[in-house]
Design an enzyme around this catalytic site. Sequence first.
Site, PDB file in Angstrom:
ATOM      1  N   TYR A 468       1.012 -10.661  -4.363  1.00 15.85           N
ATOM      2  CA  TYR A 468      -0.031 -10.763  -5.397  1.00 15.85           C
ATOM      3  C   TYR A 468      -0.354 -12.215  -5.739  1.00 15.85           C
ATOM      4  CZ  TYR A 468       0.126  -5.738  -5.772  1.00 15.85           C
ATOM      5  OH  TYR A 468       0.027  -4.396  -5.483  1.00 15.85           O
ATOM      6  N   GLU A 505       0.268  -4.376   0.251  1.00 16.67           N
ATOM      7  CA  GLU A 505      -0.377  -4.400  -1.066  1.00 16.67           C
ATOM      8  C   GLU A 505      -0.888  -5.804  -1.334  1.00 16.67           C
ATOM      9  OE1 GLU A 505       1.893  -2.981  -4.453  1.00 16.67           O
ATOM     10  OE2 GLU A 505       2.630  -1.240  -3.333  1.00 16.67           O
TER      11      GLU A 505
HETATM   12  C1  GCB Z   1       3.535  -3.250  -6.757  1.00 17.48           C
HETATM   13  C2  GCB Z   1       3.952  -1.836  -6.640  1.00 17.48           C
HETATM   14  C3  GCB Z   1       2.862  -0.868  -7.067  1.00 17.48           C
HETATM   15  C4  GCB Z   1       2.157  -1.405  -8.308  1.00 17.48           C
HETATM   16  C5  GCB Z   1       1.539  -2.733  -7.976  1.00 17.48           C
HETATM   17  C6  GCB Z   1       0.831  -3.376  -9.177  1.00 17.48           C
HETATM   18  O1  GCB Z   1       4.098  -4.134  -6.183  1.00 17.48           O
HETATM   19  O2  GCB Z   1       4.414  -1.494  -5.360  1.00 17.48           O
HETATM   20  O3  GCB Z   1       3.434   0.372  -7.306  1.00 17.48           O
HETATM   21  O4  GCB Z   1       1.220  -0.512  -8.810  1.00 17.48           O
HETATM   22  O5  GCB Z   1       2.536  -3.630  -7.572  1.00 17.48           O
HETATM   23  O6  GCB Z   1      -0.367  -3.178  -9.336  1.00 17.48           O
HETATM   24  O7  GCB Z   1       1.484  -4.030  -9.958  1.00 17.48           O
END
Ligand code: GCB
Length: 600
Positions: A468, A505
């Site tokens: 992220y 992700e």
């Molecule tokens: C992550 C998780 C996921 C969350 C996402 C978030 O790392 O795997 O379940 O929803 O981040 O949006 O924070």
Amino acid sequence: MLYPVLNAKRKRYSLDGIWNFKQGEYAPGVDARLSAEDLMVVPSSFNDVAVESEKRYFIGDNWYERTFRVPSFESDEELVLRFGSVTHQARVYVNGQLLGEHIGGFTPFEVRIPEELTTGKELLISVCANNILDHTTLPVGNYSEEVLPDGSVKKKVSENFDFFNYAGIQRPVQLLVLPKARIEDIVVTYNVHENDATVKVAVENTANGGNATVTILDENGEVVAKGEAGAELEIANVRRWEVLDAYLYTAKVELFAGEELVDEYEELFGVRTIRVEKGQFLVNDKPVYFKGFGKHEDSYVNGRGFNEAVNLMDLNLMKNMGANSYRTAHYPYSEEMMRLSDRMGFLVIDEVPAVGLFANFTAALSMNRGESKPIKTWEYYETMENHKRALKELVARDKNHACVVLWSVANEPDGAGEGADKYFEPLVKYVKELDPQNRPTTVVNIMMATPERDLISPLIDVLCLNRYYGWYVNHGDIEGAREGLRKELLKWQEKYPDKPIIMTEYGADTLPGYHSNWDVPYTEEYQERFHQMSHEVFDELENFVGEHVWNFADFETNSYALIRIQGNHKGLFTRNRNPKSIVKLFRNRWNAIPNYHYKK
Ligand code: GCB
């Protein structure tokens, strides 16, 4: 486990619909029936249908009850109740008699109704769906009990994960009439040599001395091979199952007891190969590029309850955007979704509900409130037994699906925590032993388990990273994020040159209709800048073989979490599947990226 079908030897009756409902204590029995005062629809998550807060958030035993009339059946047949899923633990009673129990909220199970119960015309079926999650369950939750002023005890679960703890009878319930001597399981394996395939269809059956034959049919219904179960059958000029160009053969299995045909079943399968080699993920010997999403089973009103219209709409939207794959974050999706994905040619990363295995952290930042000192995850949790069970049931259910190309053994466990390797080594080995198709494995990595610190990566075939940069780190700082992301990805590539990397992700919460000229998080412009930057970095890396945006659509989470506004808003679509501005960007990018040979 076979998917329930209707054919000349097998019958199925839906028990879906309105059931009587009660939360809390109840002892089922013919004389103590639930009243129709409270009702629930099957399948659905009870939470949003129940409406009142105390019902929505109720933790404990959720009782469902209905009656049904026993259909006529022959003496060589028996009745079986089949549940697509009951979340998270189930107990099934017929006429007050406990007939079966099941642990795990996302895989099917069956319960046989003993003959002596079937003589009456009407049966009472009571199902208890318990939604407690604790340190032994998957997913992992923090369980506590509060004594209220009136002396009663309120059970509580604080999720160790970032999605709402939807529960109940969430998938279809059926009454099956099956031959007593029947096909119990079918295992399809094959070897492909150039244009031909040798297929083996192994059959487990309950017939005494029964023998099974297999006929393989193509999509036109033409017979392409025929022989005994377990024998090597040749398909000449085999048509492969390709990404978004699915081709499905039918293995028609017939079971004989002596001369008599006692059971039959048609199992669909695709022929495709998978290999991980030199930093590439090869499908049919061609390097594939994964374009798609981390998803959820999540929709308005139904919650996590089976919603086939939403499933098909999601896959149609994905196809329309040029996506070719998704991950079943963070639990096995319905069998129907797997069948649709086979049919439409999607690649699926199939995940067990092993989420929340990190004692000092959760994405929702709501856990361990009040805990003062760090806890060692791998000494603290006792999930091993349920983890094995979940893997076993997932592979048993999904082994024949062409769409399933990678097993995800967990999402974001504490990979740098002491003992992580000891915990995962037997599990990764176990999946390999279980899977007749020997698919590759992964454990989805969390940002704290950096290339230097992570202990799990050496054990797995594909590096799946959730990152992220630009959101939880470098929030609002696109250029800082670019630098951080690039630097880290290069480190992974350097350390594991033979392992392909998929970003499982990446995403930024975005509220549609919020706009800004500047890099302001939550605006539609920021979401575009975030993804554009990420893609520029992804395209620089040779071993980078896929991008799964978090998330396909906005979804419901624990509404009390500080950083969630009625759920998680990282979707490219809203929860009701309206596109945010960014969808155009993805549609252009993905339609321009070929399924194969993108990175050469
Ligand atoms: C992550 C998780 C996921 C969350 C996402 C978030 O790392 O795997 O379940 O929803 O981040 O949006 O924070």
